[in-house]
Design a protein around this motif. Structure first.
Motif, PDB file in Angstrom:
ATOM      1  N   GLN B  40     -15.383 -34.796  15.693  1.00  0.00           N
ATOM      2  CA  GLN B  40     -16.010 -33.586  15.127  1.00  0.00           C
ATOM      3  C   GLN B  40     -15.455 -33.281  13.753  1.00  0.00           C
ATOM      4  O   GLN B  40     -16.185 -32.885  12.844  1.00  0.00           O
ATOM      5  N   HIS B  41     -14.177 -33.505  13.609  1.00  0.00           N
ATOM      6  CA  HIS B  41     -13.551 -33.281  12.309  1.00  0.00           C
ATOM      7  C   HIS B  41     -14.110 -34.266  11.279  1.00  0.00           C
ATOM      8  O   HIS B  41     -14.463 -33.893  10.157  1.00  0.00           O
ATOM      9  N   ALA B  42     -14.241 -35.534  11.688  1.00  0.00           N
ATOM     10  CA  ALA B  42     -14.797 -36.548  10.781  1.00  0.00           C
ATOM     11  C   ALA B  42     -16.228 -36.177  10.384  1.00  0.00           C
ATOM     12  O   ALA B  42     -16.588 -36.216   9.197  1.00  0.00           O
ATOM     13  N   SER B  44     -17.519 -33.317  10.217  1.00  0.00           N
ATOM     14  CA  SER B  44     -17.496 -32.156   9.318  1.00  0.00           C
ATOM     15  C   SER B  44     -17.220 -32.595   7.883  1.00  0.00           C
ATOM     16  O   SER B  44     -17.804 -32.056   6.939  1.00  0.00           O
ATOM     17  N   GLU B  45     -16.323 -33.555   7.727  1.00  0.00           N
ATOM     18  CA  GLU B  45     -16.021 -34.046   6.379  1.00  0.00           C
ATOM     19  C   GLU B  45     -17.270 -34.689   5.765  1.00  0.00           C
ATOM     20  O   GLU B  45     -17.570 -34.495   4.592  1.00  0.00           O
ATOM     21  N   ILE B  46     -17.993 -35.436   6.583  1.00  0.00           N
ATOM     22  CA  ILE B  46     -19.169 -36.165   6.084  1.00  0.00           C
ATOM     23  C   ILE B  46     -20.312 -35.190   5.775  1.00  0.00           C
ATOM     24  O   ILE B  46     -20.892 -35.215   4.693  1.00  0.00           O
ATOM     25  N   ALA B 131      -9.512 -22.487   4.151  1.00  0.00           N
ATOM     26  CA  ALA B 131      -9.447 -22.321   5.604  1.00  0.00           C
ATOM     27  C   ALA B 131      -9.163 -23.661   6.276  1.00  0.00           C
ATOM     28  O   ALA B 131      -8.387 -23.751   7.234  1.00  0.00           O
ATOM     29  N   ALA B 132      -9.783 -24.723   5.744  1.00  0.00           N
ATOM     30  CA  ALA B 132      -9.557 -26.060   6.312  1.00  0.00           C
ATOM     31  C   ALA B 132      -8.081 -26.438   6.198  1.00  0.00           C
ATOM     32  O   ALA B 132      -7.485 -26.942   7.152  1.00  0.00           O
ATOM     33  N   ILE B 133      -7.485 -26.159   5.058  1.00  0.00           N
ATOM     34  CA  ILE B 133      -6.068 -26.495   4.866  1.00  0.00           C
ATOM     35  C   ILE B 133      -5.211 -25.770   5.892  1.00  0.00           C
ATOM     36  O   ILE B 133      -4.320 -26.336   6.521  1.00  0.00           O
ATOM     37  N   ASN B 135      -6.041 -24.748   8.793  1.00  0.00           N
ATOM     38  CA  ASN B 135      -6.259 -25.389  10.089  1.00  0.00           C
ATOM     39  C   ASN B 135      -5.542 -26.725  10.184  1.00  0.00           C
ATOM     40  O   ASN B 135      -5.103 -27.136  11.250  1.00  0.00           O
ATOM     41  N   GLN B 136      -5.487 -27.427   9.044  1.00  0.00           N
ATOM     42  CA  GLN B 136      -5.100 -28.842   9.092  1.00  0.00           C
ATOM     43  C   GLN B 136      -3.619 -29.102   8.893  1.00  0.00           C
ATOM     44  O   GLN B 136      -3.092 -30.077   9.433  1.00  0.00           O
ATOM     45  N   VAL B 137      -2.954 -28.254   8.130  1.00  0.00           N
ATOM     46  CA  VAL B 137      -1.538 -28.516   7.863  1.00  0.00           C
ATOM     47  C   VAL B 137      -0.732 -28.667   9.173  1.00  0.00           C
ATOM     48  O   VAL B 137       0.037 -29.616   9.321  1.00  0.00           O
ATOM     49  N   GLU B 157      -4.520 -34.403  -0.192  1.00  0.00           N
ATOM     50  CA  GLU B 157      -5.658 -34.411  -1.112  1.00  0.00           C
ATOM     51  C   GLU B 157      -6.361 -33.064  -1.181  1.00  0.00           C
ATOM     52  O   GLU B 157      -7.037 -32.766  -2.161  1.00  0.00           O
ATOM     53  N   GLU B 158      -6.200 -32.260  -0.117  1.00  0.00           N
ATOM     54  CA  GLU B 158      -6.955 -31.003  -0.057  1.00  0.00           C
ATOM     55  C   GLU B 158      -6.530 -29.977  -1.097  1.00  0.00           C
ATOM     56  O   GLU B 158      -7.310 -29.128  -1.498  1.00  0.00           O
ATOM     57  N   SER B 159      -5.270 -30.017  -1.518  1.00  0.00           N
ATOM     58  CA  SER B 159      -4.818 -28.872  -2.303  1.00  0.00           C
ATOM     59  C   SER B 159      -5.517 -28.808  -3.658  1.00  0.00           C
ATOM     60  O   SER B 159      -5.777 -27.733  -4.179  1.00  0.00           O
TER      61      SER B 159
HETATM   62 FE   LIG Z   1     -11.386 -31.182   6.248  1.00  0.00          FE
END
Ligand SMILES: [Fe+2]
Ligand SMILES: [Fe+2]
Ligand SMILES: [Fe+2]
Lengths: 98, 314
Positions: B40-42, B44-46, B131-133, B135-137, B157-159
């Motif tokens: 699901q995460h993948a 979302s990125e796509i 928000a993604a960051i 969640n992801q950190v 890469e997100e920052s």
């Molecule tokens: Fe993401």
């Protein structure tokens, strides 16, 4: 590793040398039709910020891995050979540079 | 080992914060949950590339265009890291694509909203990537090794994504009155969907406890949402924009900002497929996939031909 799906491009494992003098290190995997394309895709997927100076790719199906279930017996021979470490040897404090 | 002792061994690895690797024994449910979460995460990125891709050709300057291209390319990379992490759990790439294309798999609802103006690109970078960051950190220390390693790469890469978005918002909010209004409007539209990105409230999130135990999740939805509200409210002051929520108020006692009620009916409605762009997003994905079939076939045929030639020459 996932079983190869018939219509899928094969899966490749990517190893990257981050700079001259260092080992190649596993970076991840990707799909590509052949080795050349795997290297080009690895460039785009894993080195967008100059993370590498050299790329190795190998088709995932060629990787043979040890079984974690057998880790205990596989590495057992090394566990009782502490004399392989320099700290095993008791030397007088006067001995320098050794 | 019996299943029971396999389970004990697995639990002890989890308790000692030792990573689980692809060939390790793992409970079926752990595997299933991870496959669902990572794929699901993948997805979302796509899918997340689509709303932003909408503005690449219309970016206001060459600099903005180059930056947006680089950002969208990163999102493709994130999708690829995550798909290959999921593949180590025994699902094939095509199976995951199929789940996405048929609508069986979900992706983050936020990408079912439209990007109406250039300011939306600023708001997405600032709020959605922000928000993604958040969640992801914490997932950089998740229990499954390949997932954690992929997340380390993603987070690095997100920052830049968030900073470029904030820079767009800053430029617009310090610009002409029309530009400032455009920024405020985008902020107003993206604020609530961004809060929904953290998922339903803890009381209604049945998976949370098990996932926290497995270290697939490290903070609850409400904890992360609160943190996001706290930092974003401060950032909005720098932009000089008004908070889209009149109920935002510092609560001295809690040491947090209180905020208004989230419209969860809207959230569930979008999840069920009735958001403004659900249909459009899936159509775009299916079109890209179907129209790319001949390219994938041709590449395989060419690789086979080269292999045969090499074999003949040998
Ligand atoms: Fe993401
Ligand atoms: Fe991303
Ligand atoms: Fe991003």
């Amino acid at each position: 590793m996932s079983q190869q799906n018939k219509n899928e491009w094969p899966l490749w494992e990517v190893f990257i040398r981050s700079k001259a003098g260092l080992d190649h290190k596993h970076a991840g995997s990707l799909h590509a039709a052949d080795a050349q394309m795997a290297i080009e895709n690895a460039r785009d997927v894993y080195t967008r910020r100059m993370e590498g100076v050299s790329i190795w790719v190998v088709e995932s199906k060629h990787i043979r891995a040890s079984d974690p279930g057998e880790a205990a017996s596989l590495y057992e021979p090394a566990t009782d050979k502490i004399y392989r470490h320099p700290t095993f040897y008791d030397l007088p404090d006067e001995v320098k540079y050794m | 080992m019996t299943v029971h002792s396999f389970q004990e061994h697995f639990d002890s690895l989890i308790d000692r914060e030792i990573a689980i690797e692809p060939k390790d024994w793992m409970p079926d449910n752990y595997r299933k949950t991870l496959i669902r979460q990572i794929s699901q995460h993948a997805h979302s990125e796509i899918i997340g590339m689509l709303p932003e891709g909408n503005w690449i050709t219309r970016a206001p300057s060459l600099r903005r265009k180059a930056v947006l291209l680089a950002k969208v390319q990163d999102e493709a990379g994130h999708g690829l890291y995550l798909y290959s992490a999921a593949e180590t759990l025994g699902i094939s790439r095509d199976e995951m694509y199929d789940q996405l294309h048929t609508g069986k798999a979900k992706y983050s609802s936020i990408f079912n909203y439209p990007t109406l103006t250039w300011a939306d690109i600023g708001a997405i970078g600032w709020l959605v990537d922000g928000a993604a960051i958040m969640n992801q950190v914490p997932l950089c220390r998740t229990s499954y090794g390949p997932y954690a390693r992929a997340m380390v790469r993603v987070c690095k890469e997100e920052s830049f994504h968030q900073r470029q978005g904030f820079e767009i918002m800053l430029t617009l909010s310090k610009g002409t009155e029309v530009q400032r209004k455009m920024a405020q409007d985008a902020f107003n539209r993206w604020w609530w969907p961004s809060l929904m990105m953290f998922g339903p409230p803890d009381a209604e999130s049945p998976h949370t406890e098990q996932s926290v135990r497995w270290r697939i999740k490290r903070f609850t939805n409400d904890e992360l949402r609160q943190k996001f509200v706290d930092v974003t409210t401060e950032q909005a002051k720098v932009l000089g924009l008004d908070m889209p929520d009149p109920e935002i108020k510092w609560n001295e006692e809690r040491g947090h900002y209180d905020f208004g009620k989230i419209n969860w009916d809207e959230f569930w409605n979008v999840v069920k497929g009735n958001g403004p762009c659900n249909k459009q997003r899936l159509e775009a994905r299916n079109k890209a996939w179907n129209e790319g079939q001949w390219v994938r076939d041709a590449a395989m045929a060419y690789a086979a031909k080269k292999k045969n030639k090499a074999a003949e020459a040998a």
